[in-house]
Scaffold this motif. Sequence first.
Motif, short mmCIF file in Angstrom:
data_model
loop_
_atom_site.label_atom_id
_atom_site.label_comp_id
_atom_site.label_asym_id
_atom_site.label_seq_id
_atom_site.Cartn_x
_atom_site.Cartn_y
_atom_site.Cartn_z
N PRO A 257 -8.79 0.68 -5.05
CA PRO A 257 -9.57 -0.02 -4.01
C PRO A 257 -10.56 -0.99 -4.64
O PRO A 257 -11.04 -0.79 -5.75
CB PRO A 257 -10.29 1.13 -3.29
N GLU B 228 -0.52 3.06 -9.00
CA GLU B 228 -1.64 3.70 -8.29
C GLU B 228 -2.36 2.66 -7.45
O GLU B 228 -2.28 1.46 -7.70
CB GLU B 228 -2.62 4.34 -9.28
N PHE B 229 -3.08 3.15 -6.46
CA PHE B 229 -3.87 2.28 -5.59
C PHE B 229 -5.29 2.22 -6.13
O PHE B 229 -5.93 3.25 -6.35
CB PHE B 229 -3.87 2.82 -4.16
N VAL C 47 2.16 1.75 -3.70
CA VAL C 47 1.21 2.14 -4.75
C VAL C 47 0.47 3.45 -4.44
O VAL C 47 -0.08 4.06 -5.35
CB VAL C 47 0.18 1.01 -5.02
N THR C 48 0.43 3.86 -3.18
CA THR C 48 -0.25 5.12 -2.86
C THR C 48 0.68 6.31 -2.97
O THR C 48 0.25 7.41 -3.34
CB THR C 48 -0.87 5.09 -1.45
N ASN C 49 1.96 6.12 -2.64
CA ASN C 49 2.92 7.23 -2.71
C ASN C 49 4.27 6.66 -3.14
O ASN C 49 5.20 6.54 -2.34
CB ASN C 49 3.03 7.93 -1.35
N ARG D 165 2.26 2.78 4.78
CA ARG D 165 1.47 3.83 4.14
C ARG D 165 1.42 5.05 5.06
O ARG D 165 1.04 4.97 6.22
CB ARG D 165 0.07 3.31 3.86
N GLU E 286 0.82 -1.21 0.00
CA GLU E 286 0.00 0.00 0.00
C GLU E 286 0.86 1.26 0.00
O GLU E 286 0.50 2.28 -0.59
CB GLU E 286 -0.95 0.00 1.19
#
Length: 274
Positions: free
Chosen positions: A239, A236-237, A186-188, A273, A183
């Motif tokens: 969901p 990218e994340f 892929v988020t930052n 994260r 996480e």
Amino acid sequence: MRQGIHFISGLPRSGSTLLAGILRQNPRFHAGMTSPVGSMYRALEQSMSRRNETAVFIDTKQRRDILAGLFTNYYDEVQADKVVFDTNRMWCAKLPAITQLFPTAKVICCVRDVNWIMDSIERLVRRNAFEPSGMFGYESGGTVFSRIGAVATSDGLVGYALDALKDGFFGEQAPAMILLEYEALVTNPNRAMRMVYDFIAEPWFDHDFDNVEYDPGEFDLALGAPGLHAIRRKVEFIPRQTILPPQLFHRYDDDMFWRHPGANRHNVKIISRG
């Protein structure tokens, strides 16, 4: 390999192929999916063990030189002037040897909530509904419960990797590891990769996180698991809802052991994260 070597390890379906795809954008780096070096390393260990009656003629220095030579010979001609990142799930369990063979090497361990790892594996199985997977011995009569149970055993795809990760995390050589949560990557990705670069003491390279490329070739097809190492171009994340039955999805709630209070007794660096 004259510029050094590091290792990528950790849990499956947790971003190791994505990490390799990002790293290989740097022209100074060589990285890829699981290499044959791990299986050759294991074979050499066995052939030099007491199971071979001639092993009495091999001393400790020779063993070390032979095992180190495996890496230098495999990579020297192909990537002579690059920093090498070799990928294998077993490296977490080989930290006592790795830290002696390559004292400056680091092990980047990709990790993820095990429940979502299981979900990802089942999604892959359902995506390839007409092709039994080598992950389950090419058997086609199982259920989601038997499939998840199979990969969770100590010699299964997830169970072995999880045991190896614990082996390294709680061992004396644990400071050579860094845990990179999926996480976080892929988020930052910029933040996560800067922390990786700091850990391996390499100068920063401006990566393009919108155009990551990696082609697993025919490896996934040979395993009967098309898409196993496929990655999206953009980091990218995304969901989603789980496809696992509720009681199965929550079966592994306690397996993110690195987050348990007091568990990190060797102060292993963890990229979580933010």
